[in-house]
Scaffold this motif. Structure first.
Motif, PDB file in Angstrom:
ATOM      1  N   GLU A 184       0.830  -1.204   0.000  1.00 56.54           N
ATOM      2  CA  GLU A 184       0.000   0.000   0.000  1.00 56.54           C
ATOM      3  C   GLU A 184       0.866   1.257   0.000  1.00 56.54           C
ATOM      4  OE1 GLU A 184      -3.489   2.143   2.673  1.00 56.54           O
ATOM      5  OE2 GLU A 184      -3.001   0.037   3.025  1.00 56.54           O
ATOM      6  N   CYS A 185       1.923   1.230   0.779  1.00 61.25           N
ATOM      7  CA  CYS A 185       2.837   2.369   0.833  1.00 61.25           C
ATOM      8  C   CYS A 185       3.475   2.613  -0.537  1.00 61.25           C
ATOM      9  CB  CYS A 185       3.907   2.108   1.891  1.00 61.25           C
ATOM     10  SG  CYS A 185       5.068   3.465   2.085  1.00 61.25           S
ATOM     11  N   ILE A 186       3.927   1.557  -1.190  1.00 61.74           N
ATOM     12  CA  ILE A 186       4.531   1.671  -2.527  1.00 61.74           C
ATOM     13  C   ILE A 186       3.511   2.202  -3.521  1.00 61.74           C
ATOM     14  CG2 ILE A 186       5.476   0.332  -4.459  1.00 61.74           C
ATOM     15  CD1 ILE A 186       6.828  -1.453  -2.272  1.00 61.74           C
ATOM     16  N   HIS A 187       2.289   1.685  -3.458  1.00 56.27           N
ATOM     17  CA  HIS A 187       1.235   2.137  -4.372  1.00 56.27           C
ATOM     18  C   HIS A 187       0.935   3.628  -4.173  1.00 56.27           C
ATOM     19  CE1 HIS A 187      -2.419   2.182  -6.745  1.00 56.27           C
ATOM     20  NE2 HIS A 187      -3.043   2.713  -5.711  1.00 56.27           N
ATOM     21  N   ILE A 188       0.786   4.030  -2.923  1.00 52.51           N
ATOM     22  CA  ILE A 188       0.509   5.448  -2.633  1.00 52.51           C
ATOM     23  C   ILE A 188       1.669   6.315  -3.111  1.00 52.51           C
ATOM     24  CG2 ILE A 188       0.257   7.130  -0.758  1.00 52.51           C
ATOM     25  CD1 ILE A 188      -1.426   4.995   0.722  1.00 52.51           C
ATOM     26  N   HIS A 189       2.875   5.865  -2.900  1.00 53.82           N
ATOM     27  CA  HIS A 189       4.047   6.622  -3.354  1.00 53.82           C
ATOM     28  C   HIS A 189       4.024   6.791  -4.869  1.00 53.82           C
ATOM     29  CE1 HIS A 189       8.265   7.188  -4.598  1.00 53.82           C
ATOM     30  NE2 HIS A 189       8.303   7.970  -3.537  1.00 53.82           N
ATOM     31  N   GLU A 190       3.695   5.721  -5.593  1.00 56.85           N
ATOM     32  CA  GLU A 190       3.622   5.799  -7.057  1.00 56.85           C
ATOM     33  C   GLU A 190       2.527   6.759  -7.514  1.00 56.85           C
ATOM     34  OE1 GLU A 190       3.122   1.753  -8.275  1.00 56.85           O
ATOM     35  OE2 GLU A 190       5.249   1.275  -8.034  1.00 56.85           O
ATOM     36  N   VAL A 191       1.361   6.674  -6.880  1.00 53.46           N
ATOM     37  CA  VAL A 191       0.241   7.555  -7.245  1.00 53.46           C
ATOM     38  C   VAL A 191       0.602   9.008  -6.982  1.00 53.46           C
ATOM     39  CG1 VAL A 191      -2.113   8.220  -6.592  1.00 53.46           C
ATOM     40  CG2 VAL A 191      -1.559   5.815  -6.956  1.00 53.46           C
ATOM     41  N   GLU A 192       1.152   9.278  -5.822  1.00 54.40           N
ATOM     42  CA  GLU A 192       1.507  10.653  -5.473  1.00 54.40           C
ATOM     43  C   GLU A 192       2.651  11.173  -6.350  1.00 54.40           C
ATOM     44  OE1 GLU A 192      -0.359  12.578  -3.544  1.00 54.40           O
ATOM     45  OE2 GLU A 192      -1.655  10.842  -3.277  1.00 54.40           O
ATOM     46  N   SER A 193       3.583  10.312  -6.703  1.00 60.86           N
ATOM     47  CA  SER A 193       4.672  10.724  -7.607  1.00 60.86           C
ATOM     48  C   SER A 193       4.114  11.090  -8.976  1.00 60.86           C
ATOM     49  CB  SER A 193       5.698   9.605  -7.748  1.00 60.86           C
ATOM     50  OG  SER A 193       6.362   9.381  -6.527  1.00 60.86           O
ATOM     51  N   THR A 194       3.141  10.328  -9.438  1.00 52.21           N
ATOM     52  CA  THR A 194       2.505  10.623 -10.720  1.00 52.21           C
ATOM     53  C   THR A 194       1.769  11.961 -10.651  1.00 52.21           C
ATOM     54  OG1 THR A 194       2.249   8.272 -11.177  1.00 52.21           O
ATOM     55  CG2 THR A 194       0.839   9.773 -12.425  1.00 52.21           C
ATOM     56  N   LYS A 195       1.048  12.191  -9.549  1.00 54.55           N
ATOM     57  CA  LYS A 195       0.355  13.473  -9.376  1.00 54.55           C
ATOM     58  C   LYS A 195       1.357  14.620  -9.371  1.00 54.55           C
ATOM     59  CE  LYS A 195      -3.600  11.859  -6.641  1.00 54.55           C
ATOM     60  NZ  LYS A 195      -4.213  11.928  -5.299  1.00 54.55           N
ATOM     61  N   ARG A 196       2.453  14.442  -8.658  1.00 50.63           N
ATOM     62  CA  ARG A 196       3.483  15.481  -8.572  1.00 50.63           C
ATOM     63  C   ARG A 196       4.071  15.759  -9.957  1.00 50.63           C
ATOM     64  NH1 ARG A 196       5.166  14.351  -4.037  1.00 50.63           N
ATOM     65  NH2 ARG A 196       6.384  12.504  -4.497  1.00 50.63           N
TER      66      ARG A 196
END
Length: 143
Positions: free
Chosen positions: A38-50
Protein backbone atom coordinates in the motif's frame (compact mmCIF):
# COMPACT_ATOMS: atom_id res chain seq x y z
CA UNK A 1 39.30 -40.68 39.12
CA UNK A 2 38.67 -38.67 36.14
CA UNK A 3 36.65 -35.52 36.18
CA UNK A 4 33.03 -36.28 36.13
CA UNK A 5 30.85 -34.20 33.82
CA UNK A 6 28.82 -31.58 35.60
CA UNK A 7 25.14 -31.94 35.53
CA UNK A 8 23.25 -28.75 34.85
CA UNK A 9 20.34 -28.21 36.98
CA UNK A 10 17.71 -25.70 36.03
CA UNK A 11 14.10 -25.00 35.49
CA UNK A 12 12.40 -25.71 32.15
CA UNK A 13 10.29 -22.82 31.02
CA UNK A 14 6.88 -23.67 29.78
CA UNK A 15 6.97 -22.96 26.02
CA UNK A 16 3.21 -22.56 25.78
CA UNK A 17 3.09 -19.43 27.92
CA UNK A 18 3.59 -16.13 26.01
CA UNK A 19 4.50 -17.84 22.81
CA UNK A 20 3.25 -16.86 19.38
CA UNK A 21 1.58 -19.44 17.25
CA UNK A 22 2.81 -19.95 13.70
CA UNK A 23 -0.50 -18.68 12.29
CA UNK A 24 -0.20 -15.43 14.25
CA UNK A 25 3.33 -14.91 12.94
CA UNK A 26 2.17 -15.60 9.38
CA UNK A 27 -0.73 -13.12 9.78
CA UNK A 28 1.68 -10.46 11.06
CA UNK A 29 3.97 -11.08 8.07
CA UNK A 30 1.00 -10.69 5.73
CA UNK A 31 0.08 -7.39 7.39
CA UNK A 32 3.63 -6.08 6.93
CA UNK A 33 3.68 -7.13 3.28
CA UNK A 34 0.27 -5.56 2.65
CA UNK A 35 1.25 -2.30 4.38
CA UNK A 36 4.45 -2.16 2.30
CA UNK A 37 2.47 -2.74 -0.92
CA UNK A 38 0.00 0.00 0.00
CA UNK A 39 2.84 2.37 0.83
CA UNK A 40 4.53 1.67 -2.53
CA UNK A 41 1.23 2.14 -4.37
CA UNK A 42 0.51 5.45 -2.63
CA UNK A 43 4.05 6.62 -3.35
CA UNK A 44 3.62 5.80 -7.06
CA UNK A 45 0.24 7.55 -7.24
CA UNK A 46 1.51 10.65 -5.47
CA UNK A 47 4.67 10.72 -7.61
CA UNK A 48 2.50 10.62 -10.72
CA UNK A 49 0.36 13.47 -9.38
CA UNK A 50 3.48 15.48 -8.57
CA UNK A 51 4.85 14.89 -12.08
CA UNK A 52 1.54 16.04 -13.60
CA UNK A 53 1.58 19.18 -11.47
CA UNK A 54 5.18 19.91 -12.46
CA UNK A 55 4.28 19.49 -16.14
CA UNK A 56 1.21 21.69 -15.71
CA UNK A 57 3.30 24.32 -13.95
CA UNK A 58 5.94 24.30 -16.69
CA UNK A 59 3.25 24.61 -19.37
CA UNK A 60 1.51 27.48 -17.61
CA UNK A 61 4.77 29.33 -16.99
CA UNK A 62 5.62 28.99 -20.69
CA UNK A 63 2.17 30.32 -21.63
CA UNK A 64 2.54 33.26 -19.24
CA UNK A 65 5.95 34.08 -20.68
CA UNK A 66 4.57 33.94 -24.22
CA UNK A 67 1.67 36.22 -23.27
CA UNK A 68 4.09 38.52 -21.48
CA UNK A 69 6.19 38.79 -24.62
CA UNK A 70 3.16 39.66 -26.73
CA UNK A 71 1.99 42.23 -24.18
CA UNK A 72 5.44 43.82 -23.98
CA UNK A 73 5.55 44.09 -27.77
CA UNK A 74 2.07 45.59 -27.77
CA UNK A 75 2.98 48.18 -25.15
CA UNK A 76 6.21 49.01 -26.95
CA UNK A 77 4.28 49.67 -30.16
CA UNK A 78 1.33 51.41 -28.48
CA UNK A 79 3.50 53.71 -26.43
CA UNK A 80 5.82 54.38 -29.37
CA UNK A 81 2.77 55.58 -31.30
CA UNK A 82 1.63 57.62 -28.30
CA UNK A 83 5.12 59.05 -27.87
CA UNK A 84 5.09 60.20 -31.49
CA UNK A 85 1.64 61.73 -31.04
CA UNK A 86 2.70 63.47 -27.82
CA UNK A 87 5.89 64.80 -29.41
CA UNK A 88 3.86 66.22 -32.29
CA UNK A 89 1.30 67.70 -29.91
CA UNK A 90 4.02 69.39 -27.81
CA UNK A 91 5.67 70.70 -30.98
CA UNK A 92 2.32 72.27 -31.94
CA UNK A 93 1.95 73.57 -28.38
CA UNK A 94 5.36 75.28 -28.60
CA UNK A 95 4.46 76.73 -32.01
CA UNK A 96 1.11 78.02 -30.70
CA UNK A 97 2.87 79.61 -27.70
CA UNK A 98 5.49 81.21 -29.95
CA UNK A 99 2.78 82.55 -32.27
CA UNK A 100 0.52 83.59 -29.41
CA UNK A 101 -2.38 81.69 -30.97
CA UNK A 102 -4.77 81.01 -28.04
CA UNK A 103 -7.27 79.08 -30.12
CA UNK A 104 -4.68 76.53 -31.34
CA UNK A 105 -3.15 76.47 -27.84
CA UNK A 106 -6.53 75.57 -26.31
CA UNK A 107 -7.16 72.85 -28.94
CA UNK A 108 -3.70 71.33 -28.51
CA UNK A 109 -3.91 71.28 -24.70
CA UNK A 110 -7.36 69.66 -24.91
CA UNK A 111 -5.90 67.03 -27.29
CA UNK A 112 -2.98 66.32 -24.94
CA UNK A 113 -5.35 65.89 -22.00
CA UNK A 114 -7.71 63.65 -24.00
CA UNK A 115 -4.85 61.41 -25.10
CA UNK A 116 -3.46 61.28 -21.56
CA UNK A 117 -6.86 60.15 -20.24
CA UNK A 118 -6.98 57.08 -22.45
CA UNK A 119 -4.99 53.92 -21.98
CA UNK A 120 -3.71 51.81 -24.85
CA UNK A 121 -5.81 48.95 -23.42
CA UNK A 122 -8.99 51.01 -22.98
CA UNK A 123 -10.27 50.11 -26.42
CA UNK A 124 -9.47 46.42 -26.03
CA UNK A 125 -12.17 45.53 -23.55
CA UNK A 126 -13.36 45.59 -19.98
CA UNK A 127 -10.29 45.31 -17.75
CA UNK A 128 -12.44 44.35 -14.76
CA UNK A 129 -13.21 41.07 -16.54
CA UNK A 130 -9.49 40.40 -16.82
CA UNK A 131 -9.08 41.14 -13.11
CA UNK A 132 -11.95 38.78 -12.27
CA UNK A 133 -10.36 36.08 -14.40
CA UNK A 134 -7.02 36.58 -12.65
CA UNK A 135 -8.74 36.14 -9.28
CA UNK A 136 -10.56 32.97 -10.41
CA UNK A 137 -8.46 29.89 -9.50
CA UNK A 138 -10.44 27.76 -11.97
CA UNK A 139 -9.84 30.10 -14.93
CA UNK A 140 -8.32 28.36 -17.96
CA UNK A 141 -6.24 30.67 -20.13
CA UNK A 142 -6.19 30.03 -23.85
CA UNK A 143 -3.71 31.80 -26.09
Amino acid sequence: MADQPKVHVGKVVNAARGSVRAMDGFAALNQIVEAARECIHIHEVESTKRARLETYEATEVARIRAAESVLKDYFTQAFAERRTVFEEMFTRLDRALDEGNGEVLHTVVRGIVDIAKTSPLADVGDLSQIRAALDDPDQVWEL
